[in-house]
Write an enzyme that holds these catalytic residues in place. Structure first.
Site, PDB file in Angstrom:
ATOM      1  N   GLU A 115       0.880  -1.096  -0.083  1.00 24.98           N
ATOM      2  CA  GLU A 115      -0.060   0.042   0.004  1.00 24.98           C
ATOM      3  C   GLU A 115       0.942   1.314  -0.012  1.00 24.98           C
ATOM      4  OE1 GLU A 115      -2.830  -0.484  -0.670  1.00 24.98           O
ATOM      5  OE2 GLU A 115      -3.730  -2.554   0.343  1.00 24.98           O
ATOM      6  N   HIS A 138      -2.749   2.369   8.190  1.00 25.34           N
ATOM      7  CA  HIS A 138      -3.988   1.603   7.790  1.00 25.34           C
ATOM      8  C   HIS A 138      -3.940   0.447   8.787  1.00 25.34           C
ATOM      9  CE1 HIS A 138      -6.283  -0.677   4.874  1.00 25.34           C
ATOM     10  NE2 HIS A 138      -5.260  -1.637   4.942  1.00 25.34           N
ATOM     11  N   HIS A 140      -7.403  -2.768   9.866  1.00 24.51           N
ATOM     12  CA  HIS A 140      -8.500  -3.477   9.502  1.00 24.51           C
ATOM     13  C   HIS A 140      -9.582  -3.751  10.722  1.00 24.51           C
ATOM     14  CE1 HIS A 140      -5.941  -5.942   6.178  1.00 24.51           C
ATOM     15  NE2 HIS A 140      -6.256  -4.607   5.842  1.00 24.51           N
ATOM     16  N   GLU A 168     -18.443  12.330  21.118  1.00 23.07           N
ATOM     17  CA  GLU A 168     -16.997  12.735  20.899  1.00 23.07           C
ATOM     18  C   GLU A 168     -16.643  13.034  19.277  1.00 23.07           C
ATOM     19  OE1 GLU A 168     -13.944  10.081  21.934  1.00 23.07           O
ATOM     20  OE2 GLU A 168     -15.233   8.207  21.402  1.00 23.07           O
ATOM     21  N   HIS A 209     -12.958  -3.312   3.770  1.00 25.15           N
ATOM     22  CA  HIS A 209     -11.444  -3.725   3.871  1.00 25.15           C
ATOM     23  C   HIS A 209     -10.721  -2.799   5.205  1.00 25.15           C
ATOM     24  CE1 HIS A 209      -7.284  -3.882   1.730  1.00 25.15           C
ATOM     25  NE2 HIS A 209      -7.245  -3.592   2.958  1.00 25.15           N
TER      26      HIS A 209
HETATM   27  P1  13P Z   1       0.856  -5.469   3.261  1.00 26.40           P
HETATM   28  O1  13P Z   1       1.240  -6.647   3.737  1.00 26.40           O
HETATM   29  O2  13P Z   1       1.434  -5.361   1.716  1.00 26.40           O
HETATM   30  O3  13P Z   1       1.402  -4.386   3.996  1.00 26.40           O
HETATM   31  O4  13P Z   1      -0.597  -5.326   2.885  1.00 26.40           O
HETATM   32  C1  13P Z   1      -1.476  -5.416   3.910  1.00 26.40           C
HETATM   33  C2  13P Z   1      -2.736  -4.812   3.612  1.00 26.40           C
HETATM   34  O5  13P Z   1      -3.224  -4.642   4.715  1.00 26.40           O
HETATM   35  C3  13P Z   1      -3.019  -4.712   2.529  1.00 26.40           C
HETATM   36  O6  13P Z   1      -4.158  -3.798   2.327  1.00 26.40           O
HETATM   37 ZN    ZN Z   2      -5.357  -3.502   4.287  1.00 21.50          ZN
END
Ligand code: 13P
Ligand code: ZN
Length: 271
Positions: A115, A138, A140, A168, A209
């Site tokens: 990413e 980033h 999840h 908040e 995602h």
């Molecule tokens: P990477 O292992 O390449 O960082 O990817 C993980 C991920 O969350 C892809 O969106």
């Molecule tokens: Zn991801």
């Protein structure tokens, strides 16, 4: 040279990744982080010689000479604290903006997160707005992803569901959250589309995602993500029972006035 494993900037990032792993937001290799580090912070730990040169496959001249600590692709957040030298790398963007020079890390031959386009393009956009911008995270988070399965992805609608659920929210992200409908991850295109959203939002959600948080400090970027995720959890717990009580537009306005963030709310979003 001092041991880089003892460097405050590195420990800050490995503590962050361990924390996110334990929160359940980074299963397997899920999630990635990029963090701007100054030469001053680095000078006692590395000699700045180039180990390998990695093509970016996109153009980032705005970041020429900048050095980022970046999680490796395929690397597990749970392993970063114990083995930073294989799971993290320090990359310097070349003067032409076409390559990244590896200065430390990825010791098993690894490379930066898939990413990287979203991260670096995100830094470029956020730096235009905030010259102190340093971090892109980033991950999840479970309930935030769940909410993208059940709710309309319109940004105003989605942001207001969060604001209305939990007091908040409008104070923490008065600009709202950006939402990107599903698209293939790890591409230059998703980097372009995500960074476009980052012109307006510090937080961007990828449907089905995960989420991006940006900021000048780890606390700021992480704080955005945890506030969205906590509220998504509240929302998703309440949702099956039917939602009766939400914060009204007039009450949201009271909040933005009280906390001095009224000017950050988009025109026409409140009443
Ligand atoms: P990477 O292992 O390449 O960082 O990817 C993980 C991920 O969350 C892809 O969106
Ligand atoms: Zn991801």
């Amino acid at each position: 040279m001092k041991n880089i494993k003892e460097a405050p900037f590195l420990q800050e990032i490995t503590r962050l990744t361990s924390n996110m792993y334990r929160l359940g937001w980074d299963e397997r290799n899920g999630g990635n982080v990029s963090y701007l580090v100054s030469e001053e912070e680095l000078k006692d730990y590395i000699d700045f010689s180039v180990i390998r040169t990695l093509p970016l496959n996109f153009h980032a001249p705005e970041l020429a000479g900048k050095i980022y600590l970046v999680t490796g692709t395929g690397c597990y957040f749970k392993n970063m604290e114990l083995f930073p030298e294989t799971n993290l790398g320090l990359i310097r963007i070349t003067e032409d903006g076409d390559n990244a020079e590896l200065l430390w890390g990825y010791e098993d031959g690894g490379k930066p997160t898939s990413e990287l386009p979203s991260h670096l393009m995100g830094h470029i956009e956020r730096l235009k707005i905030d010259p102190e911008q340093r971090i892109v995270i980033h991950c999840h988070p479970t309930n935030t992803i769940a909410m993208t399965l059940t709710e309309d992805l319109d940004e105003k609608e989605f942001s207001k569901k969060l604001w209305r659920a939990n007091t908040e929210c409008i104070v923490v992200f008065p600009e709202g959250v950006g939402v990107l409908p599903w698209q293939l991850c790890g591409t230059i295109q998703i980097g372009i589309d995500t960074s476009k959203k980052m012109k307006d939002y510090r937080t961007v959600i990828w449907a089905n995602h995960g989420i991006f948080g940006t900021g000048k400090t780890v606390d700021e970027a992480f704080g955005l993500i945890e506030t969205v995720e906590k509220t998504a959890q509240v929302f998703m717990i309440a949702r099956p029972n039917g939602i009766l009580n939400t914060i009204t537009d007039a009450q949201l306005k009271e909040l933005t006035d009280a906390f001095g963030v009224t000017d950050q709310v988009k025109e026409g979003w409140l009443g």
